[in-house]
Design a protein around this motif. Structure first.
Motif, PDB file in Angstrom:
ATOM      1  N   ASP A   1       0.827  -1.208   0.000  1.00 13.89           N
ATOM      2  CA  ASP A   1       0.000   0.000   0.000  1.00 13.89           C
ATOM      3  C   ASP A   1       0.863   1.261   0.000  1.00 13.89           C
ATOM      4  OD1 ASP A   1      -2.299  -1.498   0.016  1.00 13.89           O
ATOM      5  OD2 ASP A   1      -2.558  -1.426   2.192  1.00 13.89           O
ATOM      6  N   ILE A   2       1.956   1.223   0.740  1.00 13.82           N
ATOM      7  CA  ILE A   2       2.871   2.371   0.783  1.00 13.82           C
ATOM      8  C   ILE A   2       3.480   2.616  -0.589  1.00 13.82           C
ATOM      9  CG2 ILE A   2       5.041   3.242   1.728  1.00 13.82           C
ATOM     10  CD1 ILE A   2       4.393   1.724   4.312  1.00 13.82           C
ATOM     11  N   LEU A   3       3.873   1.518  -1.258  1.00 11.00           N
ATOM     12  CA  LEU A   3       4.464   1.629  -2.590  1.00 11.00           C
ATOM     13  C   LEU A   3       3.467   2.206  -3.590  1.00 11.00           C
ATOM     14  CD1 LEU A   3       6.987   1.038  -4.245  1.00 11.00           C
ATOM     15  CD2 LEU A   3       6.072  -1.246  -4.719  1.00 11.00           C
ATOM     16  N   LYS A   4       2.220   1.780  -3.483  1.00 10.21           N
ATOM     17  CA  LYS A   4       1.178   2.294  -4.392  1.00 10.21           C
ATOM     18  C   LYS A   4       0.984   3.796  -4.211  1.00 10.21           C
ATOM     19  CE  LYS A   4      -1.838  -1.598  -5.527  1.00 10.21           C
ATOM     20  NZ  LYS A   4      -3.231  -2.108  -5.469  1.00 10.21           N
ATOM     21  N   LYS A   5       0.982   4.240  -2.953  1.00  7.40           N
ATOM     22  CA  LYS A   5       0.810   5.661  -2.685  1.00  7.40           C
ATOM     23  C   LYS A   5       1.969   6.476  -3.253  1.00  7.40           C
ATOM     24  CE  LYS A   5      -2.063   5.250   1.472  1.00  7.40           C
ATOM     25  NZ  LYS A   5      -2.157   5.524   2.943  1.00  7.40           N
ATOM     26  N   LEU A   6       3.169   5.932  -3.138  1.00  4.47           N
ATOM     27  CA  LEU A   6       4.347   6.625  -3.652  1.00  4.47           C
ATOM     28  C   LEU A   6       4.330   6.701  -5.179  1.00  4.47           C
ATOM     29  CD1 LEU A   6       7.140   5.124  -1.351  1.00  4.47           C
ATOM     30  CD2 LEU A   6       6.242   7.458  -1.303  1.00  4.47           C
ATOM     31  N   LEU A   7       3.813   5.664  -5.814  1.00  3.64           N
ATOM     32  CA  LEU A   7       3.806   5.594  -7.271  1.00  3.64           C
ATOM     33  C   LEU A   7       2.605   6.264  -7.926  1.00  3.64           C
ATOM     34  CD1 LEU A   7       5.009   1.911  -7.830  1.00  3.64           C
ATOM     35  CD2 LEU A   7       6.325   4.004  -8.191  1.00  3.64           C
ATOM     36  N   ALA A   8       1.576   6.541  -7.137  1.00 10.03           N
ATOM     37  CA  ALA A   8       0.315   7.034  -7.701  1.00 10.03           C
ATOM     38  C   ALA A   8       0.505   8.288  -8.555  1.00 10.03           C
ATOM     39  CB  ALA A   8      -0.686   7.302  -6.585  1.00 10.03           C
ATOM     40  N   LYS A   9       1.203   9.289  -8.019  1.00  7.25           N
ATOM     41  CA  LYS A   9       1.345  10.544  -8.754  1.00  7.25           C
ATOM     42  C   LYS A   9       2.113  10.367 -10.063  1.00  7.25           C
ATOM     43  CE  LYS A   9       2.540  15.409  -8.217  1.00  7.25           C
ATOM     44  NZ  LYS A   9       2.996  16.466  -7.264  1.00  7.25           N
ATOM     45  N   PRO A  10       3.297   9.719 -10.053  1.00  9.36           N
ATOM     46  CA  PRO A  10       4.001   9.536 -11.332  1.00  9.36           C
ATOM     47  C   PRO A  10       3.226   8.661 -12.320  1.00  9.36           C
ATOM     48  CG  PRO A  10       5.131   8.391  -9.548  1.00  9.36           C
ATOM     49  CD  PRO A  10       4.132   9.279  -8.915  1.00  9.36           C
ATOM     50  N   VAL A  11       2.469   7.677 -11.810  1.00  9.90           N
ATOM     51  CA  VAL A  11       1.671   6.825 -12.692  1.00  9.90           C
ATOM     52  C   VAL A  11       0.590   7.655 -13.389  1.00  9.90           C
ATOM     53  CG1 VAL A  11      -0.078   4.994 -12.716  1.00  9.90           C
ATOM     54  CG2 VAL A  11       2.085   4.630 -11.542  1.00  9.90           C
TER      55      VAL A  11
END
Length: 317
Positions: free
Chosen positions: A3-13
């Motif tokens: 979940d932490i990784l998804k939050k970190l990647l959300a904006k660049p994705v």
């Protein structure tokens, strides 16, 4: 950790999605230059939804506008919603919850009382006899001006089955008023090769989001659907976004459906767009098939005709 990784990647994705899909849609926009704004003012609309919430995901802005413009909207929910993801509710409890949510939504928005056919969620069949009869009876009783069904080029087998049920229901009708049939997109976008109409979502995306909030049991955010709506604005020259549709002629649609969706397995050719992390593969997977199938369908589809005109090939009676 996931979940932490998804939050970190959300904006660049999101940035990558907008760049890749935005550039592509600008590049191919000329292919959709004949796209027309759909006319639903004052009309009776019938929407066939595989699951409770699909009607909002595909047509939420259109529904709101139709009701504002003194039209009526009635939904038919094909499945019971029992297999929606939940960590707390049993399938039976989920089934009742989804039905209650849809009824509250209809009441709040001012839609007609919905019909719940109750087929098993996740295993809808295009030849389900009860569903076919129920849809035919509703069309005969409600007498819509336009019917909306999910486009059968979709990544979920329940979604693809609805077209088979609808086509079969049309053959049961003896007489009916003239109306149009439109396909709407849910989680596998209608490509520039298939789109014929759009609804301008300017000023309506908030209402669509509010409508989705009635489905509190839905654990997926479907942020990707709203992101795709905004990107669709490129094709429709809309500031905020657009919902896309394909107006169909039933005879050619049935030819394509029967040829490409044997045993209701075409869904495996596509990727579901239920997450921002899958938007790009969901858009491009199966694009070749979408282009090929578009050749089977008339660009200017005729409305369904009365039974006395069926010899002209415009109706399946």
């Amino acid at each position: 950790m996931k979940d932490i990784l998804k939050k970190l990647l959300a904006k660049p994705v999101k940035i990558i999605n907008n760049m890749v899909l935005g550039l592509y849609l600008h590049f191919v926009k000329a292919r959709a230059k004949g796209i027309k704004e759909i006319d639903i003012a004052g009309k009776k609309l019938l929407i066939l939804a595989p699951h409770q919430d699909d009607e909002i995901l595909g047509c939420g802005c259109l529904i709101k506008k139709a009701l504002e413009s003194k039209g009526t909207v009635k939904c038919i929910y094909m499945t019971d919603g029992s297999q929606s993801v939940s960590y707390e509710l049993t399938p039976d409890a989920m089934k009742e919850m989804r039905k209650l949510e849809a009824m509250r939504l209809a009441e709040n928005m001012g839609m007609e009382e919905p019909l719940f056919i109750g087929c098993p969620d996740g295993s809808l069949k295009p030849d389900d006899e009860k569903a076919i009869k129920d849809v035919a009876k509703t069309i005969d009783d409600y007498k819509p001006d336009a019917v909306f069904v999910p486009y059968f080029l979709d990544g979920h087998s329940d979604h693809t089955a609805v077209s088979g049920i609808y086509l079969a229901s049309m053959k049961m009708l003896k007489t009916h008023k003239e109306y149009d049939t439109y396909c709407y997109e849910i989680n596998s976008p209608i490509s520039v090769y298939g789109v014929s109409h759009y609804f301008d979502c300017d000023g309506y995306l908030k209402a669509k989001s509010d409508a989705m909030s009635f489905y509190s049991s839905q654990t997926m955010s479907f942020e990707s659907i709203f992101a795709m709506n905004r990107l669709n604005g490129i094709l429709a020259s809309s500031k905020e976004g657009a919902e896309l549709f394909k107006r169909i002629e039933l005879r050619t649609y049935e030819i394509a459906y029967n040829r490409y969706n044997k045993d209701n397995r075409i869904s495996s050719s596509f990727r579901q767009m239920y997450s921002i992390y899958f938007m790009i593969p969901a858009y491009f997977k199966g694009l070749k098939i979408k282009k090929e199938i578009a050749l089977f369908q008339n660009a200017g589809a005729d409305p369904v005709r009365r039974v006395e005109d069926s010899e002209k090939g415009a109706a399946l009676n």
